[in-house]
Design an enzyme around this catalytic site. Structure first.
Site, PDB file in Angstrom:
ATOM      1  CB  SER A 172      39.052  16.828  52.978  1.00 18.74           C
ATOM      2  OG  SER A 172      39.580  15.584  53.353  1.00 18.74           O
ATOM      3  CG  HIS A 375      35.099  13.442  53.773  1.00 26.54           C
ATOM      4  ND1 HIS A 375      35.370  14.230  54.878  1.00 26.54           N
ATOM      5  CD2 HIS A 375      36.189  13.565  52.972  1.00 26.54           C
ATOM      6  CE1 HIS A 375      36.554  14.794  54.749  1.00 26.54           C
ATOM      7  NE2 HIS A 375      37.074  14.426  53.602  1.00 26.54           N
TER       8      HIS A 375
END
Length: 399
Positions: A172, A375
């Site tokens: 990320s 995610h």
């Protein structure tokens, strides 16, 4: 982005007074920090203190070798960087055989776990105090993490080891920082054997239904509000951790925890190990500057992948143009592997495909086969080793 975002502060805070503060018997890693978790599993751990060009003092953890290794022999270094409002704990939370740091250490790597400026581990500076000088201390976004933190860390590691290059793994924001680093400091590309980017947050034009998408519409108003009320960093992370830890330790609230995470990152209940949530929330969310959130919001609102937008007048003063310059991704010559999921609300796969088309040296283009991969699954998925890490390590070893 990782683990939690701003709305969860409100969601969890409303529950603070309704849950028990006495924790049942849980995973032995509950309540421990990164170093304590690593040592709890019998691995060696060192703290290293790295000073950046602009004076921030970062604390990195190092696992120099595996648990069943005497430490002899030369080992290649790999640097792992965490996401937004997170820390080095991301890479150790799931324990041996599941967390990437232990796996890499056990197969012969010298593992370094980064902590970006401003998080729980990296709150010191050569001249600024994190409390008394908060406005100046937290005057950074992920641009500075990439432009200053990563070069300082890489130079430190290579100088210590006497090596010419190392491997890089990011999740990320750890990917965002790398893209900033390798494009604004192109001379450092030769120091990267290969970069493996998991859920690479950068271009963010296909956001759908995420909190950041909603907030991005009001990003200028939010920035003004933060300035007015002198909110320079994520408010009350310690309180959020306490509430989340207690909440997710109660069997009756496990569905609530799962629902909150699914709202942020995409539902994937089959890959979420509820029993590990108390370990995760022992260290997450960590501290972060509000400008990190604002910068991501700008990417969603404005499109592209560009430096921080200070407004037309200040932009002209800083950049020489009324709009912030885009990062020149064509300058990234290091081999890059891209790993992404079809169910990632924060980093949609369409945007990763656009990013892939802009990078000149793509070593791996890997869309995870599990349709619901989201995610958080890059670091917390039950089956992440088979779904992702086997390929990631195999490609690393080709370099």
């Amino acid at each position: 982005m990782t683990v939690l975002v701003l709305a969860i502060i409100l969601t969890l805070s409303t529950l603070r007074g309704t849950i028990s503060t006495g924790l049942p018997s849980l995973d032995p890693d509950v309540g421990l920090n990164t170093v304590e978790i690593i040592e709890n599993h019998g691995y060696p751990c060192e703290n290293h203190y790295i000073t950046t060009e602009d004076g921030y003092i970062l604390t990195f953890q190092r696992i120099p070798h595996g648990k069943n290794d005497d430490g002899s022999g030369k080992k290649p270094a790999v640097l792992l960087m965490h996401g937004l409002i997170s820390s080095s704990a991301d890479y150790v939370n799931m324990g041996p055989n599941r967390s990437l740091s232990y796996i890499l250490a056990d197969i012969g790597y010298d593992v370094w776990l980064g902590n970006a400026r401003g998080n729980a581990w990296s709150r010191n500076h050569t001249t600024l105090d994190v409390v008394d000088d908060a406005e100046r201390f937290f005057d950074f976004s992920w641009h500075e993490i990439g432009h200053y933190d990563l070069p300082a860390a890489i130079d430190y590691i290579l100088n210590l080891k006497g090596d010419d290059n190392l491997y890089y793994v990011g999740h990320s924001q750890g990917c965002t920082a790398f893209l900033v680093f390798a494009s604004t400091r192109p001379e450092y590309n030769d120091k990267i054997k290969m970069a493996s980017l998991m859920g690479p947050a950068s271009i963010m034009e296909h956001q759908f239904g995420s909190l950041l998408k909603v907030l991005s519409k009001y990003i200028n108003e939010l920035e003004a509000m933060f300035a007015k009320y002198k909110i320079y960093e994520l408010p009350y992370p310690e309180v959020i951790r306490e509430v989340a830890l207690n909440l997710c330790s109660q069997p009756d609230f496990s569905d609530t925890c799962e629902a909150i995470l699914s709202t942020v990152d995409g539902a994937d209940e089959t890959q979420l190990d509820i029993s590990k949530l108390p370990v995760i929330f022992s260290n997450a969310p960590s501290n972060a500057a509000t400008k990190q959130f604002i910068h991501y919001g700008q990417q969603i609102k404005n499109g592209g992948f560009a430096q921080y937008d200070h407004g037309a007048e200040k932009n002209k003063e800083i950049y020489g143009t009324e709009t912030p310059p885009a990062y020149d991704l064509s300058k990234i010559s290091a081999p890059v592997g891209l790993y992404y999921g079809r169910n990632d609300r924060l980093v949609p796969y369409q945007d990763v495909e656009t990013l892939i088309g802009k990078l000149p040296n793509v070593a791996e283009d890997y869309l995870v086969s599990w349709e619901l991969f989201n995610h958080l699954d890059f670091i917390f998925s039950t089956d992440v080793v088979d779904l992702l890490y086997v390929d990631l390590i195999k490609v690393m070893q080709q370099y």
